[in-house]
Design a protein around this motif. Structure first.
Motif, short mmCIF file in Angstrom:
data_model
loop_
_atom_site.label_atom_id
_atom_site.label_comp_id
_atom_site.label_asym_id
_atom_site.label_seq_id
_atom_site.Cartn_x
_atom_site.Cartn_y
_atom_site.Cartn_z
N LYS A 22 -11.69 0.42 7.49
CA LYS A 22 -11.24 1.62 6.78
C LYS A 22 -10.26 1.22 5.68
O LYS A 22 -10.33 1.72 4.55
CB LYS A 22 -10.61 2.59 7.78
CG LYS A 22 -10.01 3.83 7.17
CD LYS A 22 -11.09 4.76 6.68
CE LYS A 22 -10.41 6.06 6.24
NZ LYS A 22 -10.98 6.61 5.06
N SER A 23 -9.33 0.31 5.99
CA SER A 23 -8.35 -0.14 5.02
C SER A 23 -9.05 -0.86 3.86
O SER A 23 -8.71 -0.66 2.70
CB SER A 23 -7.35 -1.09 5.71
OG SER A 23 -6.49 -1.64 4.77
N ILE A 24 -10.05 -1.69 4.20
CA ILE A 24 -10.81 -2.39 3.17
C ILE A 24 -11.57 -1.39 2.31
O ILE A 24 -11.60 -1.49 1.09
CB ILE A 24 -11.75 -3.45 3.80
CG1 ILE A 24 -10.92 -4.60 4.38
CG2 ILE A 24 -12.75 -3.96 2.77
CD1 ILE A 24 -11.73 -5.58 5.19
N GLU A 25 -12.18 -0.40 2.93
CA GLU A 25 -12.91 0.62 2.18
C GLU A 25 -11.97 1.40 1.27
O GLU A 25 -12.29 1.69 0.12
CB GLU A 25 -13.64 1.57 3.15
CG GLU A 25 -14.86 0.97 3.80
CD GLU A 25 -15.49 1.89 4.85
OE1 GLU A 25 -14.84 2.91 5.23
OE2 GLU A 25 -16.60 1.61 5.28
N ASP A 26 -10.79 1.74 1.79
CA ASP A 26 -9.79 2.44 0.97
C ASP A 26 -9.37 1.58 -0.22
O ASP A 26 -9.23 2.08 -1.34
CB ASP A 26 -8.56 2.80 1.82
CG ASP A 26 -8.83 3.92 2.82
OD1 ASP A 26 -9.88 4.59 2.67
OD2 ASP A 26 -8.00 4.14 3.72
N ARG A 27 -9.20 0.28 0.07
CA ARG A 27 -8.85 -0.63 -1.02
C ARG A 27 -9.98 -0.72 -2.04
O ARG A 27 -9.73 -0.77 -3.25
CB ARG A 27 -8.53 -2.03 -0.48
CG ARG A 27 -7.18 -2.10 0.15
CD ARG A 27 -6.86 -3.54 0.51
NE ARG A 27 -5.84 -3.58 1.54
CZ ARG A 27 -5.69 -4.55 2.41
NH1 ARG A 27 -6.50 -5.58 2.38
NH2 ARG A 27 -4.73 -4.50 3.29
N GLU A 28 -11.22 -0.77 -1.54
CA GLU A 28 -12.36 -0.82 -2.45
C GLU A 28 -12.41 0.44 -3.33
O GLU A 28 -12.68 0.37 -4.53
CB GLU A 28 -13.68 -0.97 -1.67
CG GLU A 28 -13.95 -2.36 -1.17
CD GLU A 28 -15.25 -2.45 -0.40
OE1 GLU A 28 -15.93 -1.41 -0.18
OE2 GLU A 28 -15.61 -3.57 -0.03
N ILE A 29 -12.16 1.58 -2.69
CA ILE A 29 -12.14 2.84 -3.45
C ILE A 29 -11.02 2.79 -4.50
O ILE A 29 -11.22 3.15 -5.66
CB ILE A 29 -11.97 4.06 -2.49
CG1 ILE A 29 -13.24 4.24 -1.66
CG2 ILE A 29 -11.64 5.32 -3.28
CD1 ILE A 29 -13.10 5.26 -0.53
N GLU A 30 -9.85 2.31 -4.09
CA GLU A 30 -8.72 2.21 -5.02
C GLU A 30 -9.04 1.21 -6.14
O GLU A 30 -8.77 1.49 -7.31
CB GLU A 30 -7.46 1.77 -4.26
CG GLU A 30 -6.19 1.82 -5.06
CD GLU A 30 -5.82 3.23 -5.50
OE1 GLU A 30 -5.19 3.34 -6.58
OE2 GLU A 30 -6.14 4.23 -4.83
N VAL A 31 -9.62 0.06 -5.79
CA VAL A 31 -9.99 -0.94 -6.79
C VAL A 31 -11.04 -0.36 -7.75
O VAL A 31 -10.98 -0.55 -8.96
CB VAL A 31 -10.51 -2.24 -6.12
CG1 VAL A 31 -11.20 -3.16 -7.13
CG2 VAL A 31 -9.37 -2.97 -5.43
N THR A 32 -12.01 0.41 -7.21
CA THR A 32 -13.03 1.04 -8.04
C THR A 32 -12.38 2.03 -9.00
O THR A 32 -12.72 2.07 -10.21
CB THR A 32 -14.08 1.74 -7.16
OG1 THR A 32 -14.66 0.80 -6.27
CG2 THR A 32 -15.18 2.38 -7.99
N LYS A 33 -11.45 2.84 -8.50
CA LYS A 33 -10.73 3.79 -9.35
C LYS A 33 -9.97 3.04 -10.45
O LYS A 33 -10.03 3.42 -11.63
CB LYS A 33 -9.74 4.63 -8.54
CG LYS A 33 -10.35 5.71 -7.71
CD LYS A 33 -9.24 6.48 -6.99
CE LYS A 33 -9.78 7.53 -6.06
NZ LYS A 33 -8.67 8.21 -5.33
#
Length: 149
Positions: A22-33
């Motif tokens: 979940k943390s990695i996915e959140d980071r991926e979403i943040e990195v994508t943004k």
């Protein structure tokens, strides 16, 4: 207990793994943004750079036009200066001709006066001579004895 302990351990590991995912996915979403924002900023910078390049090209073109117009203005100014000089020369020549005309008119007036004066003198002389001739003709009738007196 060991089964329950292992189960709890597995549950704990699974929970930790899920949290990490979940943390990695959140980071991926943040990195994508952040990547999208960075790409938008880069795109804006590219557009602004293109506008600046276009403006610079326009400015260079306008500077070339200004330079050409400045050359034309300098040429026209030179021509105008030459024409002004020519006009001054022609005005001076005109004044000289006007003075010459006035001198000729004065000479003509003086000549007319001299002609009139000559005519008057000639007329006076002719009249005087005519009177003298009349006297001489009258004297023709005087006889020789009067001449001796």
């Amino acid at each position: 207990q060991s089964t329950w302990g292992n189960y709890n351990d597995i549950n704990g590991i699974e929970t930790l793994t899920m949290e990490r995912i979940k943390s990695i996915e959140d980071r991926e979403i943040e990195v994508t943004k952040l990547t999208r924002q960075a790409l938008l900023e880069i795109e804006k910078a590219i557009q602004q750079t293109q506008l600046l390049v276009e403006r610079e090209e326009i400015i260079e073109y306008q500077e070339e036009e200004i330079s050409a117009l400045t050359g034309e203005i300098e040429q026209l100014s030179y021509q105008l200066s030459n024409k002004e000089t020519k006009i001054l020369e022609l005005q001076q020549l005109l004044q000289e001709q006007q003075k010459s005309i006035m001198d000729y008119q004065q000479r003509i007036a003086e000549s007319k006066m001299n002609v009139e004066k000559y005519k008057l003198e000639h007329l006076a002389h002719t009249t005087h001579s005519s009177n003298n001739n009349k006297n001489i003709n009258n004297n023709d009738f005087i006889d020789d004895s009067q001449l001796n007196e």
